[in-house]
Each structure stands twice: as structure tokens, then as C-alpha cells.
Design a protein around this motif. Structure first.
Motif, PDB file in Angstrom:
ATOM      1  N   ASP A  22       0.882  -1.174   0.000  1.00 15.43           N
ATOM      2  CA  ASP A  22       0.000   0.000   0.000  1.00 15.43           C
ATOM      3  C   ASP A  22       0.918   1.223   0.000  1.00 15.43           C
ATOM      4  N   ARG A  23       1.446   1.531  -1.157  1.00 18.41           N
ATOM      5  CA  ARG A  23       2.484   2.541  -1.304  1.00 18.41           C
ATOM      6  C   ARG A  23       1.988   3.912  -0.840  1.00 18.41           C
ATOM      7  N   VAL A  24       2.915   4.689  -0.322  1.00 15.48           N
ATOM      8  CA  VAL A  24       2.617   6.017   0.210  1.00 15.48           C
ATOM      9  C   VAL A  24       2.972   7.058  -0.844  1.00 15.48           C
ATOM     10  N   GLY A  25       2.073   7.983  -1.098  1.00 15.22           N
ATOM     11  CA  GLY A  25       2.351   9.082  -2.020  1.00 15.22           C
ATOM     12  C   GLY A  25       3.204  10.136  -1.335  1.00 15.22           C
ATOM     13  N   PRO A  26       3.990  10.866  -2.101  1.00 12.65           N
ATOM     14  CA  PRO A  26       4.888  11.873  -1.520  1.00 12.65           C
ATOM     15  C   PRO A  26       4.165  12.915  -0.659  1.00 12.65           C
ATOM     16  N   THR A  27       2.961  13.296  -1.051  1.00 11.01           N
ATOM     17  CA  THR A  27       2.240  14.305  -0.265  1.00 11.01           C
ATOM     18  C   THR A  27       1.621  13.721   1.002  1.00 11.01           C
ATOM     19  N   ASP A  28       1.619  12.403   1.136  1.00 12.18           N
ATOM     20  CA  ASP A  28       1.065  11.748   2.329  1.00 12.18           C
ATOM     21  C   ASP A  28       2.124  11.394   3.365  1.00 12.18           C
ATOM     22  N   LEU A  29       3.391  11.608   3.028  1.00 11.54           N
ATOM     23  CA  LEU A  29       4.473  11.175   3.918  1.00 11.54           C
ATOM     24  C   LEU A  29       4.398  11.850   5.285  1.00 11.54           C
ATOM     25  N   GLU A  30       4.152  13.135   5.314  1.00 14.13           N
ATOM     26  CA  GLU A  30       4.095  13.862   6.584  1.00 14.13           C
ATOM     27  C   GLU A  30       3.001  13.313   7.500  1.00 14.13           C
ATOM     28  N   ALA A  31       1.838  13.014   6.944  1.00 10.69           N
ATOM     29  CA  ALA A  31       0.738  12.459   7.741  1.00 10.69           C
ATOM     30  C   ALA A  31       1.096  11.078   8.275  1.00 10.69           C
ATOM     31  N   GLU A  32       1.795  10.274   7.484  1.00 15.94           N
ATOM     32  CA  GLU A  32       2.221   8.948   7.934  1.00 15.94           C
ATOM     33  C   GLU A  32       3.184   9.064   9.116  1.00 15.94           C
ATOM     34  N   VAL A  33       4.107  10.008   9.024  1.00 16.83           N
ATOM     35  CA  VAL A  33       5.061  10.220  10.114  1.00 16.83           C
ATOM     36  C   VAL A  33       4.315  10.692  11.364  1.00 16.83           C
ATOM     37  N   ALA A  34       3.366  11.593  11.197  1.00 16.74           N
ATOM     38  CA  ALA A  34       2.573  12.083  12.331  1.00 16.74           C
ATOM     39  C   ALA A  34       1.790  10.948  12.993  1.00 16.74           C
ATOM     40  N   ALA A  35       1.427   9.940  12.196  1.00 20.76           N
ATOM     41  CA  ALA A  35       0.694   8.786  12.727  1.00 20.76           C
ATOM     42  C   ALA A  35       1.622   7.729  13.322  1.00 20.76           C
ATOM     43  N   GLY A  36       2.942   7.985  13.291  1.00 18.97           N
ATOM     44  CA  GLY A  36       3.879   7.078  13.945  1.00 18.97           C
ATOM     45  C   GLY A  36       4.747   6.227  13.050  1.00 18.97           C
ATOM     46  N   ALA A  37       4.676   6.419  11.745  1.00 18.49           N
ATOM     47  CA  ALA A  37       5.495   5.611  10.836  1.00 18.49           C
ATOM     48  C   ALA A  37       6.969   5.982  10.960  1.00 18.49           C
ATOM     49  N   LEU A  38       7.813   4.979  10.796  1.00 21.23           N
ATOM     50  CA  LEU A  38       9.251   5.208  10.686  1.00 21.23           C
ATOM     51  C   LEU A  38       9.582   5.308   9.205  1.00 21.23           C
ATOM     52  N   VAL A  39      10.339   6.330   8.838  1.00 21.07           N
ATOM     53  CA  VAL A  39      10.779   6.493   7.461  1.00 21.07           C
ATOM     54  C   VAL A  39      12.241   6.081   7.397  1.00 21.07           C
ATOM     55  N   ILE A  40      12.534   5.183   6.468  1.00 27.05           N
ATOM     56  CA  ILE A  40      13.872   4.621   6.337  1.00 27.05           C
ATOM     57  C   ILE A  40      14.445   5.031   4.986  1.00 27.05           C
ATOM     58  N   ASP A  41      15.529   5.783   5.001  1.00 28.53           N
ATOM     59  CA  ASP A  41      16.199   6.241   3.780  1.00 28.53           C
ATOM     60  C   ASP A  41      17.306   5.251   3.437  1.00 28.53           C
ATOM     61  N   ILE A  42      17.149   4.545   2.304  1.00 24.75           N
ATOM     62  CA  ILE A  42      18.143   3.553   1.896  1.00 24.75           C
ATOM     63  C   ILE A  42      18.996   4.053   0.728  1.00 24.75           C
ATOM     64  N   ARG A  43      18.900   5.339   0.404  1.00 23.79           N
ATOM     65  CA  ARG A  43      19.711   5.866  -0.705  1.00 23.79           C
ATOM     66  C   ARG A  43      21.193   5.740  -0.370  1.00 23.79           C
ATOM     67  N   PRO A  44      22.004   5.483  -1.378  1.00 22.58           N
ATOM     68  CA  PRO A  44      23.456   5.454  -1.160  1.00 22.58           C
ATOM     69  C   PRO A  44      23.953   6.821  -0.687  1.00 22.58           C
ATOM     70  N   SER A  45      25.068   6.808   0.020  1.00 21.14           N
ATOM     71  CA  SER A  45      25.618   8.048   0.576  1.00 21.14           C
ATOM     72  C   SER A  45      25.874   9.096  -0.499  1.00 21.14           C
ATOM     73  N   GLU A  46      26.270   8.673  -1.704  1.00 21.77           N
ATOM     74  CA  GLU A  46      26.520   9.639  -2.776  1.00 21.77           C
ATOM     75  C   GLU A  46      25.246  10.415  -3.119  1.00 21.77           C
ATOM     76  N   GLN A  47      24.116   9.734  -3.155  1.00 21.14           N
ATOM     77  CA  GLN A  47      22.848  10.407  -3.469  1.00 21.14           C
ATOM     78  C   GLN A  47      22.423  11.321  -2.327  1.00 21.14           C
ATOM     79  N   ARG A  48      22.643  10.892  -1.098  1.00 25.08           N
ATOM     80  CA  ARG A  48      22.288  11.757   0.042  1.00 25.08           C
ATOM     81  C   ARG A  48      23.155  13.006   0.046  1.00 25.08           C
TER      82      ARG A  48
END
Length: 129
Positions: A22-48
Motif C-alpha cells: 500500500d504505497r505512500v504518495g509523496p504528499t502523504d508522507l508527513e501524515a504517515e510520520v505524524a501517525a507514527g510511521a518510521l521512514v527509512i532512507d536507503i539511498r546510497p551516501s553519494e545520493q544523500r
């Protein structure tokens, strides 16, 4: 979940992964975090380094993701105590994160999903770094 037959390619694997998310849309990310979701960034260090951080996200290298998030693993991060935790995996464009979320679901993290379009989609909708 069914197994992708050998030789069907990465597109078939990606389609299988996304059927169960149940993929999350970019504009819904903030609401998911407010509801307690953990966001995990797996981008390589070069991209970050190039694009900047995703505010509030935990950075976990893809090669250790399952060990850091499995609540039964002695190598888990302290933030991960419950297999029912909502997890949103973010990569650069939303491809490898789908595969990572499938892997997390297969180890019992049933609420793992990913961010549609990844970091680039989030930034395009006005996300600030």
C-alpha cells in the motif's frame, strides 16, 4: 505471495513487490510520520550528499536493512521494537525501495511499504532538505 519464476526479470519482480504494497504518495508522507510511521532512507551516501537528507528519516544502508529492522535481530536499531510498526522505505526514485519493502514483509514486517517515486518525487512536491 507467489514466487517469480527464474528468468522473468526485474520488472516481474518489481510488479510482484508492488502488488502487495500500500504505497505512500509523496504528499502523504508527513501524515504517515505524524501517525507514527518510521521512514527509512536507503539511498546510497553519494545520493544523500548530492540531493540532501530526508528530514526525520533514519538512514540504513540497504545491505543491512533486514538486520536493522527485524525486531528479533540482535543488530536491530533501537527504534524498531515491534513487528507491527509502520515502515516506509525511501530510495531515490521508488524502485529499489519496493523490492526492499517486499523483503521486509517476507521477514514478518507486514506494515512495511515504500514511497511512490522515492526521494525525487517527495522533493518535486515541495519537500525541503
Amino acid at each position: 505471495m507467489s514466487s517469480v519464476p527464474a528468468g522473468d526479470g526485474v520488472e516481474s519482480l518489481l510488479a510482484e513487490a508492488r502488488r502487495g504494497l500500500d504505497r505512500v504518495g509523496p504528499t502523504d508522507l508527513e501524515a504517515e510520520v505524524a501517525a507514527g510511521a518510521l521512514v527509512i532512507d536507503i539511498r546510497p551516501s553519494e545520493q544523500r550528499r548530492r540531493d540532501g537528507p530526508l528530514p526525520g528519516a533514519l538512514v540504513i544502508d540497504r545491505n543491512v536493512l533486514e538486520w536493522r529492522l527485524d525486531p528479533s535481530s540482535p543488530h536491530r536499531i533501537p527504534e524498531m521494537q515491534d513487528a507491527r510498526q509502520r515502515l516506509i522505505v525511501v530510495c531515490n526514485e521508488g524502485f529499489s525501495s519496493s523490492l526492499a519493502a517486499l523483503s521486509l514483509r517476507r521477514i514478518g514486517l507486514a506494515r512495511a511499504t515504500d514511497l511512490t517515486g522515492g526521494f525525487q518525487a517527495w522533493r518535486a512536491t515541495g519537500g525541503r532538505v
